[in-house]
Design a protein around this motif. Sequence first.
Motif, PDB file in Angstrom:
ATOM      1  N   ALA A   1      35.989  34.689 118.183  1.00  0.00           N
ATOM      2  CA  ALA A   1      37.347  34.486 117.039  1.00  0.00           C
ATOM      3  C   ALA A   1      36.880  33.431 116.354  1.00  0.00           C
ATOM      4  CB  ALA A   1      38.645  33.990 117.881  1.00  0.00           C
TER       5      ALA A   1
ATOM      6  N   ILE B   1      43.563  28.403 120.194  1.00  0.00           N
ATOM      7  CA  ILE B   1      44.270  29.442 120.317  1.00  0.00           C
ATOM      8  C   ILE B   1      43.393  30.533 119.387  1.00  0.00           C
ATOM      9  CG2 ILE B   1      45.804  29.232 118.358  1.00  0.00           C
ATOM     10  CD1 ILE B   1      47.778  31.093 119.227  1.00  0.00           C
TER      11      ILE B   1
ATOM     12  N   ALA C   1      40.584  42.713 117.670  1.00  0.00           N
ATOM     13  CA  ALA C   1      42.168  42.955 118.045  1.00  0.00           C
ATOM     14  C   ALA C   1      42.977  42.097 117.168  1.00  0.00           C
ATOM     15  CB  ALA C   1      42.223  42.340 119.650  1.00  0.00           C
ATOM     16  N   HIS C   2      42.410  41.594 116.219  1.00  0.00           N
ATOM     17  CA  HIS C   2      43.283  41.043 115.370  1.00  0.00           C
ATOM     18  C   HIS C   2      44.419  41.845 114.635  1.00  0.00           C
ATOM     19  CE1 HIS C   2      40.632  37.388 113.802  1.00  0.00           C
ATOM     20  NE2 HIS C   2      41.062  37.356 115.010  1.00  0.00           N
ATOM     21  N   GLY C   3      45.682  41.551 114.535  1.00  0.00           N
ATOM     22  CA  GLY C   3      46.622  42.399 113.721  1.00  0.00           C
ATOM     23  C   GLY C   3      47.274  43.299 114.947  1.00  0.00           C
ATOM     24  N   SER C   4      46.798  43.006 116.016  1.00  0.00           N
ATOM     25  CA  SER C   4      47.771  43.619 116.924  1.00  0.00           C
ATOM     26  C   SER C   4      48.980  43.064 117.822  1.00  0.00           C
ATOM     27  CB  SER C   4      46.872  44.177 118.206  1.00  0.00           C
ATOM     28  OG  SER C   4      46.123  43.303 118.843  1.00  0.00           O
TER      29      SER C   4
ATOM     30  N   PHE D   1      55.704  31.511 111.802  1.00  0.00           N
ATOM     31  CA  PHE D   1      56.335  31.081 113.144  1.00  0.00           C
ATOM     32  C   PHE D   1      57.008  29.823 113.036  1.00  0.00           C
ATOM     33  CE2 PHE D   1      52.922  34.053 114.053  1.00  0.00           C
ATOM     34  CZ  PHE D   1      53.788  35.137 114.815  1.00  0.00           C
TER      35      PHE D   1
HETATM   36  C1  LIG Z   1      45.278  33.255 113.829  1.00  0.00           C
HETATM   37  C2  LIG Z   1      44.977  34.369 114.939  1.00  0.00           C
HETATM   38  C3  LIG Z   1      45.034  33.624 116.363  1.00  0.00           C
HETATM   39  C4  LIG Z   1      46.090  35.511 114.688  1.00  0.00           C
HETATM   40  O1  LIG Z   1      46.026  36.506 115.747  1.00  0.00           O
HETATM   41  P1  LIG Z   1      46.359  38.042 115.539  1.00  0.00           P
HETATM   42  O2  LIG Z   1      46.409  38.537 116.888  1.00  0.00           O
HETATM   43  O3  LIG Z   1      45.579  38.538 114.392  1.00  0.00           O
HETATM   44  O4  LIG Z   1      47.989  37.871 115.163  1.00  0.00           O
HETATM   45  P2  LIG Z   1      49.165  39.011 115.198  1.00  0.00           P
HETATM   46  O5  LIG Z   1      48.572  40.273 115.048  1.00  0.00           O
HETATM   47  O6  LIG Z   1      50.008  38.684 116.436  1.00  0.00           O
HETATM   48  O7  LIG Z   1      49.993  38.609 113.831  1.00  0.00           O
HETATM   49  C5  LIG Z   1      51.363  38.184 113.923  1.00  0.00           C
HETATM   50  C6  LIG Z   1      51.959  38.305 112.497  1.00  0.00           C
HETATM   51  O8  LIG Z   1      51.249  37.235 111.987  1.00  0.00           O
HETATM   52  C7  LIG Z   1      50.624  37.828 110.599  1.00  0.00           C
HETATM   53  N1  LIG Z   1      49.527  37.288 110.383  1.00  0.00           N
HETATM   54  C8  LIG Z   1      48.477  37.269 111.317  1.00  0.00           C
HETATM   55  N2  LIG Z   1      47.258  36.798 110.612  1.00  0.00           N
HETATM   56  C9  LIG Z   1      47.725  36.183 109.437  1.00  0.00           C
HETATM   57  C10 LIG Z   1      47.371  35.155 108.382  1.00  0.00           C
HETATM   58  N3  LIG Z   1      46.219  34.711 108.365  1.00  0.00           N
HETATM   59  N4  LIG Z   1      48.190  34.846 107.492  1.00  0.00           N
HETATM   60  C11 LIG Z   1      49.508  35.400 107.411  1.00  0.00           C
HETATM   61  N5  LIG Z   1      50.000  36.156 108.310  1.00  0.00           N
HETATM   62  C12 LIG Z   1      49.171  36.581 109.385  1.00  0.00           C
HETATM   63  C13 LIG Z   1      50.523  39.561 111.028  1.00  0.00           C
HETATM   64  O9  LIG Z   1      50.349  40.328 109.854  1.00  0.00           O
HETATM   65  C14 LIG Z   1      51.724  39.595 111.920  1.00  0.00           C
HETATM   66  O10 LIG Z   1      52.768  39.975 110.984  1.00  0.00           O
HETATM   67  P3  LIG Z   1      53.853  40.651 111.715  1.00  0.00           P
HETATM   68  O11 LIG Z   1      54.528  40.379 112.874  1.00  0.00           O
HETATM   69  O12 LIG Z   1      55.023  40.761 110.519  1.00  0.00           O
HETATM   70  O13 LIG Z   1      53.226  42.283 111.792  1.00  0.00           O
HETATM   71  C15 LIG Z   1      43.491  34.996 114.749  1.00  0.00           C
HETATM   72  O14 LIG Z   1      43.574  35.544 113.276  1.00  0.00           O
HETATM   73  C16 LIG Z   1      42.399  34.421 115.352  1.00  0.00           C
HETATM   74  O15 LIG Z   1      42.013  34.427 116.250  1.00  0.00           O
HETATM   75  N6  LIG Z   1      41.764  33.685 114.489  1.00  0.00           N
HETATM   76  C17 LIG Z   1      40.596  33.040 114.476  1.00  0.00           C
HETATM   77  C18 LIG Z   1      40.694  32.010 115.393  1.00  0.00           C
HETATM   78  C19 LIG Z   1      41.482  30.795 114.962  1.00  0.00           C
HETATM   79  O16 LIG Z   1      41.518  30.459 113.563  1.00  0.00           O
HETATM   80  N7  LIG Z   1      42.534  30.391 115.556  1.00  0.00           N
HETATM   81  C20 LIG Z   1      43.612  29.501 115.155  1.00  0.00           C
HETATM   82  C21 LIG Z   1      42.926  28.079 115.103  1.00  0.00           C
HETATM   83  S1  LIG Z   1      44.078  26.834 114.902  1.00  0.00           S
END
Ligand SMILES: CC(C)(COP(=O)(O)OP(=O)(O)OC[C@H]1O[C@@H](n2cnc3c(N)ncnc32)[C@H](O)[C@@H]1OP(=O)(O)O)[C@@H](O)C(=O)NCCC(=O)NCCS
Length: 213
Positions: free
Chosen positions: A22, A129, A135-138, A173
Amino acid sequence: MAGVKNLAPGDLPVAGDLLAAAFMDDPFFRAMVPDPPRRRRWLRVVQTANLRTLLPEGHVYGERDGAAALVPPGRYPLPLVRLLAFFARIAPRSIEGHLPPRSWLRGWRMQDLIDRIHPREPHWYVSVIGVRPEAHGSGLGRRLIEHAIGLAGELPLYLETTNPRNLPFYARFGFDSVGRHETSDGDPVWAMVHGRRSSRIAGMTESSSSSRV
Ligand SMILES: CC(C)(COP(=O)(O)OP(=O)(O)OC[C@H]1O[C@@H](n2cnc3c(N)ncnc32)[C@H](O)[C@@H]1OP(=O)(O)O)[C@@H](O)C(=O)NCCC(=O)NCCS
């Protein structure tokens, strides 16, 4: 129905590996360890060690492709003995993996900054986190962060991120940005808080919105 569950010690190597995947594209880790295979190894070591260190706090959880670790109120920084155990876990592995001293130093400066900007009043802390890129976007990121928001309840939920791409994710959020800071290497970190019930955390917006330390 899918849902997060608390992880057991045996789950941590897999969780550490998915967190390593990630964070491969995180701007800070790219700068700290430019070589991708080395970065992947280092991230696996450090993420697994962090989860192991935080497991006794009781809030290391996830699903198959995502994991998170929280620190409850009053527990950050962790007791010295636990921090020493963390360094004992990562130091030999980074020597084996030939992590250059400049990478160590860059990482140390970032950790030092993170410690210095950390709020002092009661709050929950999202230490990590992450979701495996495939699996992003799920919806897994949503489940992980909503679990944290639910646990924090009435208290502020604090986190920091070194990737500006995460700011809109957290904003949706209900997190507010409460400061951008920078290490002497020029590596930025953004602090965010959910539930602005602490005047001091909220006050960080004015007092340190763009500090370089
Ligand atoms: C950030 C992270 C945890 C999001 O996980 P994810 O499983 O892709 O997120 P989800 O699919 O649950 O997305 C939830 C919502 O947020 C939105 N979203 C996801 N990433 C986003 C972003 N970077 N910017 C804006 N919206 C975003 C999705 O479109 C979704 O919207 P919806 O509910 O209207 O469909 C993931 O991108 C990740 O692991 N990133 C790398 C590690 C990292 O940087 N972690 C955070 C450290 S502080």
